[in-house]
Design an enzyme around this catalytic site. Structure first.
Site, PDB file in Angstrom:
ATOM      1  CB  VAL A 156      -0.989  -0.620   1.190  1.00  0.00           C
ATOM      2  CG1 VAL A 156      -1.499   1.267   1.255  1.00  0.00           C
ATOM      3  CG2 VAL A 156      -1.880  -0.944   0.950  1.00  0.00           C
ATOM      4  CB  CYS A 157       3.856   2.520   1.381  1.00  0.00           C
ATOM      5  SG  CYS A 157       3.661   1.707   3.619  1.00  0.00           S
ATOM      6  CB  THR A 158       5.025   0.458  -3.347  1.00  0.00           C
ATOM      7  OG1 THR A 158       5.652  -0.491  -2.429  1.00  0.00           O
ATOM      8  CG2 THR A 158       5.426   0.752  -4.648  1.00  0.00           C
TER       9      THR A 158
END
Lengths: 221, 221
Positions: A42-44
């Site tokens: 998700v961070c990416t």
């Protein structure tokens, strides 16, 4: 820390060198946003979206800086993945800095740890926080989402538009407002001043008879 | 208070009688949301929007409760204006309670005062906070907007969908996700388990060669 307080200053190591946070902000607005961990899915998607939104942030005079509990070495390696996911070529430089906060000093100060998310050593990770800070270094708005829930950057642009518009004009933005929609005249504008300053105002009548719902077309930025 | 902590309990006087907050939540999810002041324009648009969204909250097993530093008498009178603005008839009962917090005890506990907004006595008002609490009374997500900036309730529904989906399935929701969009398989799902549990998974290749960007169609709720 309350809205309206000066945002805490700190020094930090970032992918763009050591910074004093307030000096780095300078005369811009700033978004400080944390993520739980490098090399996670998700961070990416979030950091890639921020890469693609840089022209929108620049247009609004907003600097953007990331932060997580990972090392600079990790950040540098991961940035290659983010650029690839965002569809950039690998020889473009990464367009915003990311802070290393391995000892969690900044995460603790800003209350952005998530007790539900631990690293392999059992240390809590940072959640998905967003802090919006104005050029006077004042804390203006925040969100705090857990690791499972990616943020919505259209909403972040929307609130920046609202903050900047309402700093400049004596209006506030109603529920679900987007730039260009009608605004509400502030209660501090007197009845005498109303027609002069807001000639197109429309007052919505309500059972109390009070004249506080004063709609006006969106002022020009 | 960190994400993942038990949300503080309190007793309060509300437009629906005295409550113990945790008892009131019961087996539902809950949204506690504050506004700066009754009989002000942006707050009216927000609370009217919540009135209209009640079917969406009910569908998701979410109870909603408002709070401000105004008295119950003020709340009751103002509710007539909100219903009118929402297009309801005045004989319908108001569909959610509003807490009176004149002494700011709850607002202080939950850190939701705004130093930029004062009442006529020079006391700070509550900002536009939203706290999402799950049926285990755990603090899951929050936003904190200033008085000038009305919230976006589509975003609030979106994050509830994400929280509920990711509680049930081993996925997280990427940036800007909406219900039905592809999700990310959690890093805790092993490579061995991946194909069995997520037969339609697609792994996005990135320069690091790490296999963490594992997209899957949105699971059914």
């Amino acid at each position: 820390m309350y809205l309206g307080d000066e945002f805490p200053n700190f020094t930090a190591n970032t992918t763009a060198g050591k910074i004093d946070f307030h000096d780095w902000i300078g005369q811009s607005w700033a978004i400080l946003f944390s993520h739980p961990s490098d090399f996670t899915p998700v961070c990416t998607t979030e950091l890639a979206r921020v890469v693609k939104l840089m022209p929108e942030f620049k247009k609004r005079n907003v600097k953007v800086i990331g932060i997580s509990c990972d090392s600079l070495t990790s950040h540098f390696l991961w940035c290659r993945d983010i650029r690839s996911y965002a569809g950039c070529t690998l020889d473009e430089s990464f367009p915003y800095p990311i802070i290393e906060d391995e000892d969690r000093i900044i995460a603790k100060t800003l209350n952005m740890l998530d007790k539900d998310e631990m690293d392999s050593k059992g240390m809590p990770l940072s959640a998905r926080a967003v802090f919006i800070i104005d050029p006077q270094k004042k804390y203006r708005l925040s969100i705090l989402y857990p690791a499972t829930t990616g943020r919505n950057f259209d909403e972040i642009l929307r609130v920046i538009d609202s903050l900047q518009l309402t700093d400049k004009h004596r209006v506030a933005t109603p529920v679900d407002w987007k730039m260009g929609d009608d605004c509400m005249v502030l209660p501090t504008v007197s009845d005498e001043d109303l027609k002069k300053s807001f000639p197109q105002v429309k007052v919505v009548q309500v059972p109390s008879g009070k004249q506080y719902l004063r709609k006006t077309p969106c002022p020009k930025m």
